[in-house]
Scaffold this active site. Structure first.
Site, PDB file in Angstrom:
ATOM      1  N   ASP A 324       0.861  -1.176   0.000  1.00  0.00           N
ATOM      2  CA  ASP A 324       0.000   0.000   0.000  1.00  0.00           C
ATOM      3  C   ASP A 324       0.909   1.242   0.000  1.00  0.00           C
ATOM      4  OD1 ASP A 324      -2.165   1.668   0.030  1.00  0.00           O
ATOM      5  OD2 ASP A 324      -3.218   0.614   1.620  1.00  0.00           O
ATOM      6  N   GLU A 519     -10.109   7.412   3.687  1.00  0.00           N
ATOM      7  CA  GLU A 519      -9.200   6.983   4.745  1.00  0.00           C
ATOM      8  C   GLU A 519      -8.946   8.077   5.764  1.00  0.00           C
ATOM      9  OE1 GLU A 519      -5.432   5.358   3.020  1.00  0.00           O
ATOM     10  OE2 GLU A 519      -6.279   6.255   1.241  1.00  0.00           O
TER      11      GLU A 519
HETATM   12  C1  BGC Z   1      -5.139   2.971   0.249  1.00  0.00           C
HETATM   13  C2  BGC Z   1      -5.378   1.895  -0.781  1.00  0.00           C
HETATM   14  C3  BGC Z   1      -5.288   2.486  -2.156  1.00  0.00           C
HETATM   15  C4  BGC Z   1      -3.938   3.154  -2.334  1.00  0.00           C
HETATM   16  C5  BGC Z   1      -3.740   3.801  -3.679  1.00  0.00           C
HETATM   17  C6  BGC Z   1      -3.889   3.726  -0.031  1.00  0.00           C
HETATM   18  O1  BGC Z   1      -3.735   4.813   0.816  1.00  0.00           O
HETATM   19  O2  BGC Z   1      -5.080   2.385   1.525  1.00  0.00           O
HETATM   20  O3  BGC Z   1      -6.623   1.293  -0.571  1.00  0.00           O
HETATM   21  O4  BGC Z   1      -5.485   1.486  -3.128  1.00  0.00           O
HETATM   22  O5  BGC Z   1      -3.787   4.155  -1.355  1.00  0.00           O
HETATM   23  O6  BGC Z   1      -4.455   4.969  -3.794  1.00  0.00           O
HETATM   24  C1  BGC Z   2      -3.332   9.714  -2.528  1.00  0.00           C
HETATM   25  C2  BGC Z   2      -4.148   8.502  -2.254  1.00  0.00           C
HETATM   26  C3  BGC Z   2      -3.460   7.711  -1.211  1.00  0.00           C
HETATM   27  C4  BGC Z   2      -3.191   8.555   0.024  1.00  0.00           C
HETATM   28  C5  BGC Z   2      -2.433   7.787   1.046  1.00  0.00           C
HETATM   29  C6  BGC Z   2      -3.120  10.500  -1.259  1.00  0.00           C
HETATM   30  O1  BGC Z   2      -2.328  11.620  -1.506  1.00  0.00           O
HETATM   31  O2  BGC Z   2      -3.965  10.498  -3.477  1.00  0.00           O
HETATM   32  O3  BGC Z   2      -4.324   7.723  -3.398  1.00  0.00           O
HETATM   33  O4  BGC Z   2      -4.244   6.640  -0.896  1.00  0.00           O
HETATM   34  O5  BGC Z   2      -2.489   9.721  -0.300  1.00  0.00           O
HETATM   35  O6  BGC Z   2      -2.239   8.486   2.250  1.00  0.00           O
END
Ligand code: BGC
Ligand code: BGC
Length: 814
Positions: A324, A519
């Site tokens: 990830d 998230e």
């Molecule tokens: C998320 C994943 C996601 C990845 C790419 C991560 O922060 O936990 O689910 O696929 O980013 O964007």
């Molecule tokens: C990205 C996401 C990723 C996240 C992780 C963002 O800046 O756009 O895809 O999941 O950071 O913390």
């Protein structure tokens, strides 16, 4: 993305990355799995000797640099096609906020296709000493190809779980694959097989159910939909690689904290959290994403027993494990640019969005020195190439790429609309539903005409924020669907977000709920909906007082405590996050002109609905299980049921919900308070509100600190990792003669002297990572704000909070 990079540069890169690692507890022996306890592989996999021979031949020609390159994935926001000539990486991704080359983040298909071609062409160039290996391009196509303007947006997984229809999943998977392949992208980072246990988790909506029986049934169907039958589906047939995620235990973290720690035994990990994976592997899932979370203190990205012994060994997974987003950097002893431990644990490809260059150099050195054994590297590369062959990437033809008829096609939108109707769960109906198609309906509430709200997070932007209806050319709002249906039935619908009306309507549909999040930002402290600020309730009350029957349509990423809102509604529908086809709601709520149902409610709760705001972990089968609406609940027209008046005692102190605002509107909001301090405080007018600020004065020669404190320590490791900033709205009233120290979480103070600007109200942003790098203990924050100075010095403050906008953030020196 760019904000993230700015901070990394400002604050000096890798030193900060170690912060996350040091915050991890030492792994306990209980975080080693015993493969014998786990379900064994059902199928022997699809190893094809002819393909394996091609891989062997290819690998014989590859340099070590090229092998290491295959194991690293960069984000398109932080790499150019030309970089690939020097760093032969195997994969790229588009993060939630990363735009296609030379275009805005919110872009239609064409710039995405062009981006894919521009990167792909370099990988397939004929250059001396270069082995041509196709690139693999991944994206979060998690509810349709949801990062691309014009895509069909399917309901988020929580709603699909309520539909409980595996065949529907297969068709959604197929449509999502086609829309992804049409934009030149090979790989969808889904399905999420999390089994969320604590509904405060901001990713609850990404999981199908709290109960693994649904996840287990869906995993196979969704993967067959995305990838096609093993051995048949590939990029030529409009299928893409899937990524079952996040392995393992993402939905089991303590207190529902994102990227947190699962404090559970092995049996629970198997019985609850692993259940989607054997059927996913059976269906030939090509990739599996490692979880950010820990199991009993050990980060999954470093757990060899689970990644290698269980997943690849016992479960027989023969695709590759992708990491990830900088997840490897959180393993104890690692940084974002250096982590042999993750590769040695079984990670095959690291997601190194902005850290790819450093990670490439360090991994190469570790391959040369033997820190990462050659056999491990060869295994990882073989798995990656195997997937690239299976996906048909070595065959030049990509007939779906650039097809303009696919994105948001009428067939896909019809499928999504039918899916929306199946996700709706009727919680209460005193007989007001179905509405007559000949009636005059008021459509109220902030969600009534908001495609951003009905679509939620992971939509066009990472958190789903910043979107407007105009960003969704192939979509319909809930109001628009109702208006169309009413018109066809001879009735009418009037849009009125605030609920005002000129002519009294026959009934009102009130659409309200959570605003988009993903998230971390979606993590909650209480399940109370709108604690403190009951806007939706006020709107429902206003309509009820006017004698209008009301139907509540609740948009949310999880069940929330809404007893007062249910009491004020004649009917209450949990509509989750339906996506682009708002019309699916009218299909069920609005009947014939005679008031007979056209389509019945078939959705049933896949998450238990709380009776109080404090029932965080409330799952079917638990001891003492006492939900308001049980797992599986759902009324219908055919089989009604009434809901008595519900208790309006939330049962949980809502002030605990505030974890990010320390000063606003002239006050320190609960649960925070000013600490004892001799610093003179006087209310003054803020930039917006009268007496909305406080003037702080340090007389000449006086040394003192002003603190804001919290009785319960806050864990900010996630916030720190996510690059949040402490944002202060201030006005410099008397320039400091001496150092002005800003500190938090017990950090050494950083000096604001050169940073504070004169001339009216200003905003200062300091990254949490800046305090972490200055010895802040981010896991136990009891002082989110400490300002110390020796007078003369005068500063007015209007607002202090955590914020995700990193523009202009600075980390001052000590
Ligand atoms: C998320 C994943 C996601 C990845 C790419 C991560 O922060 O936990 O689910 O696929 O980013 O964007
Ligand atoms: C990205 C996401 C990723 C996240 C992780 C963002 O800046 O756009 O895809 O999941 O950071 O913390």
């Amino acid at each position: 993305m760019s904000g993230l990079r700015t901070i990394m540069m400002l604050a000096g890169g890798s030193a900060l990355c170690a912060v996350a690692a040091s915050a991890q507890n030492a792994p306990s022996p209980a975080s080693t799995a015993n493969p014998a306890h786990w379900p064994a592989a059902k199928s022997a996999g699809l190893i094809d000797p002819a393909t394996e021979a091609r891989i062997t031949a290819l690998m014989a020609k590859m340099t070590l640099e090229e092998k290491i390159g295959q194991m690293i994935q960069a984000d398109i926001g932080a790499i150019t096609p030309d970089d690939l000539r020097k760093y032969p990486l195997g994969s790229i991704l588009a993060g939630g906020s990363s735009p296609p080359l030379g275009s805005p983040d919110r872009s239609p298909a064409a710039p995405w296709v062009a981006t894919s071609k521009a990167f792909g062409a370099v990988a397939m160039e004929d250059r001396p000493g270069h082995v041509r290996i196709p690139l693999m391009f991944g994206i979060d196509a998690v509810h349709g190809n949801s990062n691309v303007v014009g895509a069909t947006l399917f309901p988020h997984n929580i709603g699909l779980g309520a539909a409980n229809d595996p065949n529907l999943m297969m068709r959604i998977g197929e449509a999502t694959a086609q829309e992804t392949a049409a934009t030149g992208i090979d790989w969808a980072f889904g399905p999420t097989l999390a089994v969320p246990q604590d509904d405060r988790w901001g990713r609850t909506y990404e999981g199908y159910s709290e109960n693994p029986s649904i996840t287990e049934r869906y995993a196979r169907a969704m993967i067959l939909g995305l990838q096609g039958e093993p051995g048949k589906g590939n990029i030529q047939t409009g299928r893409v690689a899937a990524s079952a995620k996040h392995f393992l235990g993402d939905g089991g973290t303590k207190d529902g904290i994102d990227q947190g720690n699962d404090v559970i035994d092995e049996a629970t990990l198997i019985r609850v959290h692993s259940r989607g994976y054997p059927p996913a592997i059976d269906a030939g899932v090509m990739t599996i994403m490692a979880s950010y979370s820990s199991w009993n203190g050990q980060k999954m990205h470093g757990n060899k027993s689970l990644l290698t012994d269980v997943l690849k060994g016992r479960m027989g997974f023969d695709g590759f494990i992708v990491g990830d987003w900088n997840g490897h950097g959180q393993v104890a002893g690692c940084t974002n640019v250096d982590c042999p431990a993750a590769f040695n644990a079984g990670l095959d490809m690291a997601m190194a969005p902005d850290s790819w260059k450093g990670l490439f150099d360090n991994t190469l050195a570790e391959a040369k020195s033997g820190v990462i054994p050659m056999a491990r590297i060869d295994d990882a590369v073989r798995r990656i190439l195997r997937v690239k062959f299976r996906l048909g990437l070595f065959d030049a033809a990509r007939p779906w790429e650039g097809r303009a008829d696919v994105l948001g096609s009428p067939e896909h939108r019809a499928l999504a609309r039918a899916a929306v109707a199946k996700t709706l769960v009727l919680l209460k109906n005193d007989g007001v539903l179905p509405l007559k198609a000949s009636a005059n309906i008021l459509v109220a509430g902030p969600g009534a005409d908001s495609i951003p709200m009905q679509s939620g997070g992971w939509t066009l932007s990472w958190q789903g924020d910043g979107n407007a209806n105009t960003d969704f050319p192939n979509a319909q709002s809930i109001y628009s669907g109702i208006a169309e249906t009413m018109k066809a039935g001879g009735g009418s619908a009037t849009l009125s977000p605030d609920g005002n009306f000129a002519t009294k309507p026959d009934a009102a549909i009130v659409v309200f709920g959570e605003t988009p999040y993903a998230e971390m930002r979606g993590d909650l402290k209480t399940l109370e909906f709108q604690p403190g600020d009951k806007q939706a309730l006020a709107l429902l009350k206003k309509l009820r007082t006017a004698g209008i029957p009301t139907v509540a349509v609740f948009l949310s990423g999880r069940p929330l405590w809404v007893n007062p809102e249910i009491n004020q509604s004649n009917a209450f529908v949990a509509a989750w996050l339906p996506g682009s086809e708002g019309g699916g709601i009218a299909d069920v709520l609005i009947g014939t002109t005679a008031g007979k149902p056209r389509k019945d409610f078939t959705g049933r709760l896949s998450y238990s609905w709380p009776r109080s705001a404090g029932q965080f972990v409330l799952n079917q089968g638990m001891k003492g299980y006492d939900p308001l609406f049980a797992w599986g609940y759902g009324l219908s027209y055919a089989k009604g049921g009434s809901v008595p008046r519900l208790s309006e005692v939330a049962g949980f102190d809502a002030s605990l919900a505030n974890t990010s605002i320390f000063f606003t509107k002239g006050q320190v909001p609960a649960p925070f308070a000013f600490g004892q301090s001799p610093v003179l405080r006087k209310p003054v007018d803020g930039p917006l509100t009268q007496e909305g600020a406080v003037a702080l004065t340090w007389p000449a020669g006086g040394s003192a600190a002003l603190t804001i404190e919290s009785k319960t320590p806050l864990d900010w490791s996630r916030e720190t990792n996510a690059d949040l900033v402490l944002k202060i709205a201030y006005r410099l009233d008397a320039a400091p003669g001496n150092a002005v120290g800003l500190a938090l979480a017990g950090s050494d103070p950083v000096d604001l002297r050169g940073v504070l600007k004169p001339g009216g109200w200003q905003v200062l942003r300091v990254p949490l990572k800046c305090f972490a790098a200055n010895k802040g203990v981010m896991t136990k924050v009891t002082q989110p704000f400490v300002l110390s100075a020796t007078g003369p010095f005068g500063l007015s403050i209007a607002d202090i909070r955590l914020d995700s906008d990193t523009a202009g953030a600075v980390c001052p020196g000590k």
